[in-house]
Design an enzyme around this catalytic site. Structure first.
Site, PDB file in Angstrom:
ATOM      1  CE  LYS A   1      18.845  22.368  68.750  1.00  0.00           C
ATOM      2  NZ  LYS A   1      20.058  22.457  69.560  1.00  0.00           N
TER       3      LYS A   1
ATOM      4  CB  THR B   1      29.250  23.959  72.848  1.00  0.00           C
ATOM      5  OG1 THR B   1      28.179  24.886  72.975  1.00  0.00           O
ATOM      6  CG2 THR B   1      28.695  22.550  72.758  1.00  0.00           C
TER       7      THR B   1
ATOM      8  CD  GLN C   1      18.809  22.079  74.233  1.00  0.00           C
ATOM      9  OE1 GLN C   1      19.056  21.681  73.101  1.00  0.00           O
ATOM     10  NE2 GLN C   1      19.703  22.702  74.973  1.00  0.00           N
TER      11      GLN C   1
ATOM     12  N   GLY D   1      21.925  29.490  68.890  1.00  0.00           N
ATOM     13  CA  GLY D   1      22.426  28.912  67.641  1.00  0.00           C
ATOM     14  C   GLY D   1      22.543  27.402  67.711  1.00  0.00           C
ATOM     15  CG  ASP D   2      22.145  22.998  66.706  1.00  0.00           C
ATOM     16  OD1 ASP D   2      22.526  22.550  67.785  1.00  0.00           O
ATOM     17  OD2 ASP D   2      22.010  22.267  65.705  1.00  0.00           O
TER      18      ASP D   2
END
Ligand code: NDP
Length: 461
Positions: free
Chosen positions: A141, A225, A126, A180-181
């Site tokens: 993260k 994304t 990241q 989010g992820d």
């Protein structure tokens, strides 16, 4: 070149290689068994050799030793009560990896495989990804080994509230801004934001991104994304005489990144023929019906195998890794780390794939990346290709600070420009440092220089 000059340049190369090997060995000793983290570090360190040879100041100031060590790793207990009244305990994580160019920024992942290695690999990547966007955001993260699959809304809410009760001590709009992820979408962000707001008071809209549109979210963040992945790959294709139009495309996964990568690829005239979830994949030679995938995954939260109930001509195959055996022009891995190993990479190459764009984080193993780079395939690495998500998150932060919201097209236009710039910066850095066309080297060096120069300016901290 004169003999003396050749000797000098060999010596510089030898010094840089020795330095990188020593740094890596120390990191290995210090992070035993953290395989994903070590994999991410190895890829970056190896690709930085040309920059270390040209600018020894980064070695002399211990930049590699510092950039590979998180500023902070927070691990905490997350107790919650399930619907039967039973107490459950999960583990929460937040890595605040590097804040040299801005507040920590990076998503939260809820998945049973989450551990400190996964969180550190994601946080490390990241740093460079965020720098590539050109926005003032540092690397972070987080997440938990909590599995949202099969949980009721009430269980998800109670888990998110407990997770945020602890995390709230460490984050804030100018400190650390999660998003989010995997396993963390609009529903989870809503519960997390609600709990943060309740604990801190006021309306702290800038503390999380990926928020709902009604309470500070940005238009086009949901799509960012996936769309950004396709914008990057389209730029890479166009610069090499290809296009999405008329191409056959495979997109793994069927979550947020995958769905919007499929949508944009289809809008650009591609035929997307397969997608997957962690159980298996569907192959639809007529072209994937995106409305069905969205209903199954975004609304009903069902398995991808149910796709064939509506489209009986399609085929469902148990096991997701075989998706890469289907011949295609463009492959977009958008599910998870290490989903393409060397065997899958060979299949893709043998079947004539022209381009790979990594929508997921580190979806190809080191061996697979090596194979792609040694073939004549166009290869876009995750930290460049999927940077559109965090870029629009940064645009969400800007809108929150200004207390206004931009139209969808305005955000989408900015996203397109950002992705083009990332491609151009990466490709010209690759050229400048002697690896023309190698976007792994180019993206890593471009991101590294931005962060390393800020670290130099701040002194040894
Ligand atoms: P989602 O949770 O929305 O979707 C993930 C998809 O991948 C699901 O279809 C899931 O299947 C599948 N998947 C997850 N784990 C595995 C596994 N171990 N093996 C096979 N398939 C798996 O996540 P996102 O779409 O948000 O994230 C996908 C990837 O993109 C991740 O690598 C993430 O880090 C990366 N990314 C995401 C960004 C974002 O903005 N969301 C930004 C940048 C990168 P199932 O439903 O069965 O679990």
């Amino acid at each position: 070149m004169k003999l003396e000059a050749i000797e000098k340049s060999k010596e510089k190369q030898w010094i840089a290689e020795k330095y990188v090997n020593n740094v890596y060995e120390t990191i290995k000793q210090r992070n035993l068994y953290e395989n994903e983290f070590l994999q991410a570090v190895k890829e970056i360190l190896d690709s930085l050799l040309p920059v270390l040879i040209k600018h020894p100041k980064y070695m002399e100031n211990g930049i590699l030793e510092r950039i590979t060590e998180p500023e902070r790793l927070i691990i905490f207990r997350v107790p919650w009560v399930d619907d039967t009244g039973k107490v459950k305990v999960n583990r929460g994580f937040r890595v605040q990896f590097n804040s040299s160019i801005g507040p920590y920024k990076g998503g939260l992942r809820f998945h049973p495989t989450v551990n400190s290695s996964i969180i550190k690999f994601l946080g490390f990547e990241q740093i460079f990804k965020n720098a590539l966007t050109g926005m003032p955001i540092g690397g972070g993260k987080g997440g938990s080994d909590f599995d949202p699959k099969g949980k009721s809304d009430g269980e998800i809410m109670r888990f998110c509230q407990s997770f945020m009760t602890e995390l709230s001590q460490y984050i804030g709009p100018d400190i650390d801004v999660p998003a989010g992820d995997i396993g963390v979408g609009a529903r989870e962000i809503g519960y997390l934001f609600g709990q943060y707001k309740r604990i801190r008071g006021g309306f702290p809209s800038g503390v999380l991104t990926g928020k709902g549109l009604g309470y500070g979210g940005s238009l086009a963040r949901r799509e960012a994304t996936g769309y950004g992945t396709v914008y990057f790959v389209e730029e890479m294709l166009n610069n090499n005489g290809y296009t999405f139009n008329g191409s056959t495309v495979i997109v793994s996964g069927s979550g947020n990144v995958s769905i919007y990568a499929m949508e944009k690829a289809m809008q650009l005239g591609a035929n997307v023929i397969a997608c997957s979830d962690s159980d298996g994949y569907v192959y639809d030679p007529h072209g994937i019906n995106l409305a069905t995938v969205k209903r199954l995954k975004e609304v009903e939260r069902k398995r991808i195998k149910e796709y064939i109930f509506d489209h009986p001509h399609a085929v469902y195959v148990e096991g997701c890794s075989k998706i890469w055996s289907i011949p295609c022009d463009i492959a977009l891995p958008c599910a998870t780390q290490n989903e393409i190993n060397s065997e899958s990479a060979k299949l893709l190459i043998d079947n004539g794939v022209k381009a790979i764009g990594e929508g997921a984080n580190m979806p190809s193993t080191l061996e697979a990346v090596e194979l792609f780079l040694n073939s004549d395939i166009l290869f876009g690495p995750g930290k460049a290709v999927n940077a559109g998500g965090v870029a629009v998150s940064a645009l969400e932060m800007s809108q929150n600070s200004m207390r206004l919201s931009w139209a969808f097209d305005e955000v989408d236009e900015k996203l397109k420009m950002i992705m083009k710039n990332i491609y151009q910066r990466s490709i010209s850095c690759a050229e400048e440092y002697g690896h023309p066309g190698n976007l792994v080297v180019g993206a890593n060096i471009a991101g590294f220089i931005t962060v390393a120069d800020a670290m130099l300016a701040h002194g040894v901290i």
